[in-house]
Design a protein around this motif. Structure first.
Motif, PDB file in Angstrom:
ATOM      1  N   ASN A  47     -17.050  41.802 -37.126  1.00 17.40           N
ATOM      2  CA  ASN A  47     -17.162  42.092 -35.654  1.00 17.40           C
ATOM      3  C   ASN A  47     -16.054  42.445 -35.010  1.00 17.40           C
ATOM      4  OD1 ASN A  47     -20.087  41.418 -35.800  1.00 17.40           O
ATOM      5  ND2 ASN A  47     -19.602  39.398 -35.902  1.00 17.40           N
ATOM      6  N   ASP A  48     -14.658  42.793 -35.734  1.00 16.74           N
ATOM      7  CA  ASP A  48     -13.549  42.792 -35.140  1.00 16.74           C
ATOM      8  C   ASP A  48     -13.717  44.494 -34.618  1.00 16.74           C
ATOM      9  OD1 ASP A  48     -12.503  40.673 -35.885  1.00 16.74           O
ATOM     10  OD2 ASP A  48     -11.477  41.285 -37.602  1.00 16.74           O
ATOM     11  N   SER A  49     -12.985  44.473 -33.404  1.00 16.58           N
ATOM     12  CA  SER A  49     -13.314  46.055 -32.843  1.00 16.58           C
ATOM     13  C   SER A  49     -11.933  46.733 -32.661  1.00 16.58           C
ATOM     14  CB  SER A  49     -13.943  45.466 -31.264  1.00 16.58           C
ATOM     15  OG  SER A  49     -12.920  44.852 -30.695  1.00 16.58           O
ATOM     16  N   ALA A  50     -10.832  46.507 -33.246  1.00 22.79           N
ATOM     17  CA  ALA A  50      -9.632  47.477 -33.267  1.00 22.79           C
ATOM     18  C   ALA A  50     -10.060  48.608 -33.789  1.00 22.79           C
ATOM     19  CB  ALA A  50      -8.582  46.515 -33.824  1.00 22.79           C
ATOM     20  N   PHE A  51      -9.221  49.597 -33.475  1.00 22.48           N
ATOM     21  CA  PHE A  51      -9.393  51.010 -34.014  1.00 22.48           C
ATOM     22  C   PHE A  51      -9.286  50.788 -35.851  1.00 22.48           C
ATOM     23  CE2 PHE A  51      -7.466  54.714 -36.182  1.00 22.48           C
ATOM     24  CZ  PHE A  51      -8.156  55.709 -35.731  1.00 22.48           C
ATOM     25  N   ALA A  52      -8.513  50.038 -36.326  1.00 23.65           N
ATOM     26  CA  ALA A  52      -8.504  50.175 -37.833  1.00 23.65           C
ATOM     27  C   ALA A  52      -9.730  49.531 -38.100  1.00 23.65           C
ATOM     28  CB  ALA A  52      -7.167  49.073 -38.310  1.00 23.65           C
ATOM     29  N   ASP A  53     -10.059  48.357 -37.473  1.00 25.16           N
ATOM     30  CA  ASP A  53     -11.568  47.803 -38.125  1.00 25.16           C
ATOM     31  C   ASP A  53     -12.633  48.837 -37.849  1.00 25.16           C
ATOM     32  OD1 ASP A  53      -9.989  45.298 -38.196  1.00 25.16           O
ATOM     33  OD2 ASP A  53     -10.421  45.206 -35.923  1.00 25.16           O
ATOM     34  N   ILE A  54     -12.678  49.520 -36.915  1.00 25.32           N
ATOM     35  CA  ILE A  54     -13.923  50.492 -36.838  1.00 25.32           C
ATOM     36  C   ILE A  54     -13.918  51.389 -37.963  1.00 25.32           C
ATOM     37  CG2 ILE A  54     -14.810  52.294 -35.128  1.00 25.32           C
ATOM     38  CD1 ILE A  54     -14.008  50.512 -32.863  1.00 25.32           C
ATOM     39  N   HIS A  55     -12.539  52.114 -38.114  1.00 30.11           N
ATOM     40  CA  HIS A  55     -12.581  53.173 -39.097  1.00 30.11           C
ATOM     41  C   HIS A  55     -12.571  52.727 -40.607  1.00 30.11           C
ATOM     42  CE1 HIS A  55     -11.659  56.795 -36.987  1.00 30.11           C
ATOM     43  NE2 HIS A  55     -11.616  55.752 -36.053  1.00 30.11           N
ATOM     44  N   THR A  56     -12.200  51.465 -40.978  1.00 31.08           N
ATOM     45  CA  THR A  56     -12.545  50.688 -42.179  1.00 31.08           C
ATOM     46  C   THR A  56     -14.089  50.637 -42.487  1.00 31.08           C
ATOM     47  OG1 THR A  56     -10.416  49.356 -41.903  1.00 31.08           O
ATOM     48  CG2 THR A  56     -12.167  48.590 -43.478  1.00 31.08           C
ATOM     49  N   ARG A  57     -14.820  50.271 -41.424  1.00 30.97           N
ATOM     50  CA  ARG A  57     -16.222  50.168 -41.751  1.00 30.97           C
ATOM     51  C   ARG A  57     -16.786  51.628 -41.774  1.00 30.97           C
ATOM     52  NH1 ARG A  57     -15.803  45.929 -37.598  1.00 30.97           N
ATOM     53  NH2 ARG A  57     -16.139  47.533 -36.195  1.00 30.97           N
ATOM     54  N   LYS A  58     -16.163  52.638 -41.065  1.00 30.26           N
ATOM     55  CA  LYS A  58     -16.718  54.049 -41.059  1.00 30.26           C
ATOM     56  C   LYS A  58     -16.432  54.640 -42.477  1.00 30.26           C
ATOM     57  CE  LYS A  58     -16.506  55.616 -36.228  1.00 30.26           C
ATOM     58  NZ  LYS A  58     -15.957  56.505 -35.573  1.00 30.26           N
ATOM     59  N   LEU A  59     -15.170  54.266 -43.226  1.00 25.93           N
ATOM     60  CA  LEU A  59     -15.024  54.709 -44.496  1.00 25.93           C
ATOM     61  C   LEU A  59     -15.864  54.178 -45.339  1.00 25.93           C
ATOM     62  CD1 LEU A  59     -12.587  55.920 -46.133  1.00 25.93           C
ATOM     63  CD2 LEU A  59     -11.809  53.591 -46.511  1.00 25.93           C
ATOM     64  N   TYR A  60     -16.064  52.905 -45.465  1.00 30.35           N
ATOM     65  CA  TYR A  60     -16.962  52.367 -46.341  1.00 30.35           C
ATOM     66  C   TYR A  60     -18.596  52.668 -46.173  1.00 30.35           C
ATOM     67  CZ  TYR A  60     -12.878  50.253 -48.519  1.00 30.35           C
ATOM     68  OH  TYR A  60     -11.633  50.344 -48.904  1.00 30.35           O
ATOM     69  N   TYR A  61     -19.055  52.816 -44.989  1.00 33.03           N
ATOM     70  CA  TYR A  61     -20.360  53.272 -44.653  1.00 33.03           C
ATOM     71  C   TYR A  61     -20.557  54.646 -45.089  1.00 33.03           C
ATOM     72  CZ  TYR A  61     -21.827  49.225 -41.943  1.00 33.03           C
ATOM     73  OH  TYR A  61     -21.989  48.258 -41.426  1.00 33.03           O
ATOM     74  N   ALA A  62     -19.402  55.645 -45.246  1.00 37.85           N
ATOM     75  CA  ALA A  62     -19.642  56.803 -45.655  1.00 37.85           C
ATOM     76  C   ALA A  62     -19.607  56.909 -47.143  1.00 37.85           C
ATOM     77  CB  ALA A  62     -18.545  57.794 -45.114  1.00 37.85           C
ATOM     78  N   LYS A  63     -19.488  55.870 -47.666  1.00 41.02           N
ATOM     79  CA  LYS A  63     -19.588  55.913 -49.277  1.00 41.02           C
ATOM     80  C   LYS A  63     -18.273  56.559 -49.894  1.00 41.02           C
ATOM     81  CE  LYS A  63     -23.484  53.395 -49.067  1.00 41.02           C
ATOM     82  NZ  LYS A  63     -23.411  51.951 -49.112  1.00 41.02           N
ATOM     83  N   ALA A  64     -17.264  56.504 -49.235  1.00 41.31           N
ATOM     84  CA  ALA A  64     -16.059  57.254 -49.814  1.00 41.31           C
ATOM     85  C   ALA A  64     -15.588  56.601 -51.106  1.00 41.31           C
ATOM     86  CB  ALA A  64     -14.826  57.123 -48.547  1.00 41.31           C
ATOM     87  N   PRO A  65     -14.606  57.230 -51.792  1.00 36.29           N
ATOM     88  CA  PRO A  65     -14.251  56.509 -53.082  1.00 36.29           C
ATOM     89  C   PRO A  65     -13.432  55.349 -52.826  1.00 36.29           C
ATOM     90  CG  PRO A  65     -13.782  59.136 -53.152  1.00 36.29           C
ATOM     91  CD  PRO A  65     -14.291  58.713 -51.745  1.00 36.29           C
ATOM     92  N   PHE A  66     -13.506  54.410 -53.627  1.00 35.59           N
ATOM     93  CA  PHE A  66     -12.578  53.253 -53.553  1.00 35.59           C
ATOM     94  C   PHE A  66     -11.127  53.727 -53.436  1.00 35.59           C
ATOM     95  CE2 PHE A  66     -16.091  51.148 -56.302  1.00 35.59           C
ATOM     96  CZ  PHE A  66     -16.786  50.636 -54.861  1.00 35.59           C
ATOM     97  N   VAL A  67     -10.475  52.917 -52.426  1.00 34.96           N
ATOM     98  CA  VAL A  67      -8.988  52.999 -52.334  1.00 34.96           C
ATOM     99  C   VAL A  67      -8.085  52.393 -53.129  1.00 34.96           C
ATOM    100  CG1 VAL A  67      -7.166  52.942 -50.599  1.00 34.96           C
ATOM    101  CG2 VAL A  67      -9.613  53.615 -49.946  1.00 34.96           C
ATOM    102  N   TRP A  68      -8.641  50.915 -53.463  1.00 38.28           N
ATOM    103  CA  TRP A  68      -7.537  50.134 -54.478  1.00 38.28           C
ATOM    104  C   TRP A  68      -8.412  49.999 -55.709  1.00 38.28           C
ATOM    105  CZ3 TRP A  68      -3.479  49.591 -51.630  1.00 38.28           C
ATOM    106  CH2 TRP A  68      -3.267  49.897 -50.142  1.00 38.28           C
ATOM    107  N   ILE A  69      -9.382  49.946 -56.079  1.00 42.78           N
ATOM    108  CA  ILE A  69     -10.234  49.284 -57.048  1.00 42.78           C
ATOM    109  C   ILE A  69     -10.530  50.449 -58.196  1.00 42.78           C
ATOM    110  CG2 ILE A  69     -12.294  48.137 -58.189  1.00 42.78           C
ATOM    111  CD1 ILE A  69     -10.461  46.317 -56.386  1.00 42.78           C
ATOM    112  N   GLY A  70     -10.131  50.320 -59.235  1.00 44.19           N
ATOM    113  CA  GLY A  70     -10.380  51.373 -60.412  1.00 44.19           C
ATOM    114  C   GLY A  70     -10.974  50.561 -61.650  1.00 44.19           C
TER     115      GLY A  70
END
Length: 507
Positions: A47-70
């Protein structure tokens, strides 16, 4: 395993990958679908509402490729980020808000294959790492690059302009256009992970101001007890904002730091300092950056509607009051002067007319005004109420900044100190100009006498400031004095408290 002298047949000679399948265990299998399911769950519970938090959720809701995990888990890039994030506590923020302990634990689990059947299954650990690394990375990059709060959003929703109107509007207290992070910034930040440039990128995002690094050092020293941790942190935050200009870029500039109650005019190694009076708590002076372009001598004052309602409406039919204060009413469209006896309350409130005070002695703007472009008609100017500068608290105006030594400031503005021009400015600031602009037939006997002695050739109406001089109206409760020592000021508008409430989500 057989020695070269052993004649027995090698039973492992014909092994294939299929023969190793019996060694496989689900406890050590990374499954991208399971990881995404776990990340979706993390998004829904965040429920964090900072810009970074909102865009982190947007990134993963959009099923973007993983950033760190391979396929092999995580690599040294996660270590690079964790090393950068370990400095977060030195900045006054909590490592819990950046989930550093959880990140470090999960990195250790993934590398040592230390999983269990509960909350630490491999795909759950991988999902937590993927999500928390991105969230912490964007929080840090955005905060250091742009600030951990948005001053435009916060300050320009602070003071309601007129509580009696049906539509709520707010006073503009932060009249600056500063860049804010957007999707393009997020994309750029994530590309730095891909190309293994995390440390370089985060260093690039860090504030470059000397004041920021001095305050950072003070925060982690015994000096913090004297200056106050909260005060240090909010002033560090001010140093993070990407302003359109900075005093350090100029050799000649004017700095108005509201909490200091002083103006500082710097010309290379010379400094002119003077007291100021500025906006009262209900009519705060906005923060802005501009360039002084012109000085007007004996300016007329166009009265704001708030003062018209308070001081003029009750005295509309009183011509003596208008004459005594050198007020007149002008039609905005035609420019014609209208008698106060013919003006009604509704006419004056319609906005088609303005109340003006003639220039000269007794004018609210004093004898000179220093004009610079801004959206709010805020300027530096002289004042007819000189006694204000003897007061300890000088937050008294409707928003403009009154200066203690206007002639000295005018001399500072001049690039070339031409004696003739200086003489005309001095004469214009001291002469009785009450007859100027008044038709002969409306002059009193005294006005005619004054008019006869007035040297109109020496009068000057305005002076262009060339080159234009940067002006900074800022709000720092910790700022270096003329000798470079950090000086503390009172939080006259209460902005420190407002900012600290915003920063608490990271503390």
């Amino acid at each position: 395993m057989l020695s070269c002298h052993d004649r027995k047949a090698n039973t492992n000679a014909n092994l294939s990958l299929a023969d190793y399948e019996t060694l496989s265990t689900s406890a050590y299998k990374l499954n991208s679908h399971r990881i995404r399911e776990e990340i979706d769950s993390l998004c829904r519970s965040d429920n964090d509402s900072a810009f970074a938090d909102i865009h982190t959720r947007k990134l993963y809701y959009a099923k973007a490729p993983f950033v760190w995990i391979g396929r092999k888990g995580i690599d040294h890039r996660a270590d690079s980020l964790l090393n950068c994030l370990r400095h977060i506590e030195q900045m006054g923020f909590s490592d819990k808000k950046f989930r550093l302990a959880r990140i470090a634990q999960d990195m250790e689990r993934l590398r040592t294959l230390h999983f269990d059947a509960d909350d630490n299954r491999i795909n759950k650990v991988a999902a937590r790492l993927e999500y928390n690394l991105t969230k912490a990375y964007l929080r840090y990059a955005v905060g250091q690059g742009f600030g951990f709060m948005n001053p435009q959003r916060v300050f320009n929703r602070l003071d309601v302009y007129d509580p009696n109107t049906a539509v709520k509007s707010y006073r503009i207290l932060f009249d600056l256009k500063i860049p804010q992070p957007d999707k393009h910034f997020v994309d750029r930040a994530l590309r730095q992970v891909q190309v293994d440039s995390i440390s370089h990128f985060l260093h690039e995002m860090s504030p470059k101001s000397t004041l920021y690094h001095r305050l950072l050092k003070a925060l982690n020293s015994p000096e913090a007890a004297t200056l106050g941790r909260t005060r240090i942190m909010v002033n560090m935050e001010r140093c993070r904002w990407r302003l359109p200009d900075y005093p350090r870029y100029h050799e000649k500039y004017v700095l108005v730091n509201i909490p200091s109650f002083h103006l500082r005019a710097v010309d290379h190694d010379r400094t002119l300092s003077m007291r100021i009076a500025f906006g009262a708590y209900d009519t705060k002076t906005p923060l802005m950056i501009s360039q002084v372009k012109r000085m007007d001598l004996n300016p007329q004052w166009i009265m704001p509607m708030s003062i018209v309602k308070k001081s003029i409406l009750p005295r509309l039919g009183n011509e003596y009051y208008f004459t005594q204060h050198q007020y007149f009413i002008r039609d905005r469209q035609t420019g014609q002067i209208v008698s106060p006896r013919l003006m009604t309350r509704d006419m004056l409130l319609s906005g088609k007319y303005m109340v003006v005070q003639r220039g000269g002695e007794g004018n609210a703007l004093g004898r000179i005004i220093f004009r610079f472009d801004n959206n709010l008609s805020i300027y530096l100017h002289d004042t007819s109420s000189r006694g204000v500068f003897t007061q300890l608290n000088r937050d008294v105006s409707h928003g403009c900044v009154r200066v203690e030594h206007p002639f000295d400031l005018a001399m500072f503005m001049l690039d070339k100190k031409d004696d003739r021009l200086i003489g005309r400015i001095r004469y214009s600031m001291n002469a009785d100009v009450s007859p100027v602009g008044i038709p002969e037939e409306k002059m009193t006997g005294r006005m005619r006498a004054v008019s006869d002695t007035l040297d109109r050739k020496r009068l000057i109406g305005h002076v262009e400031v060339k080159p234009r001089i940067p002006i900074f109206i800022v709000y720092y409760t910790l700022y270096p004095d003329d000798n470079g020592a950090i000086e503390a000021f009172s939080d006259v508008y209460g902005y420190d408290a407002v900012m600290y409430r915003e920063l608490r989500q990271f503390i």
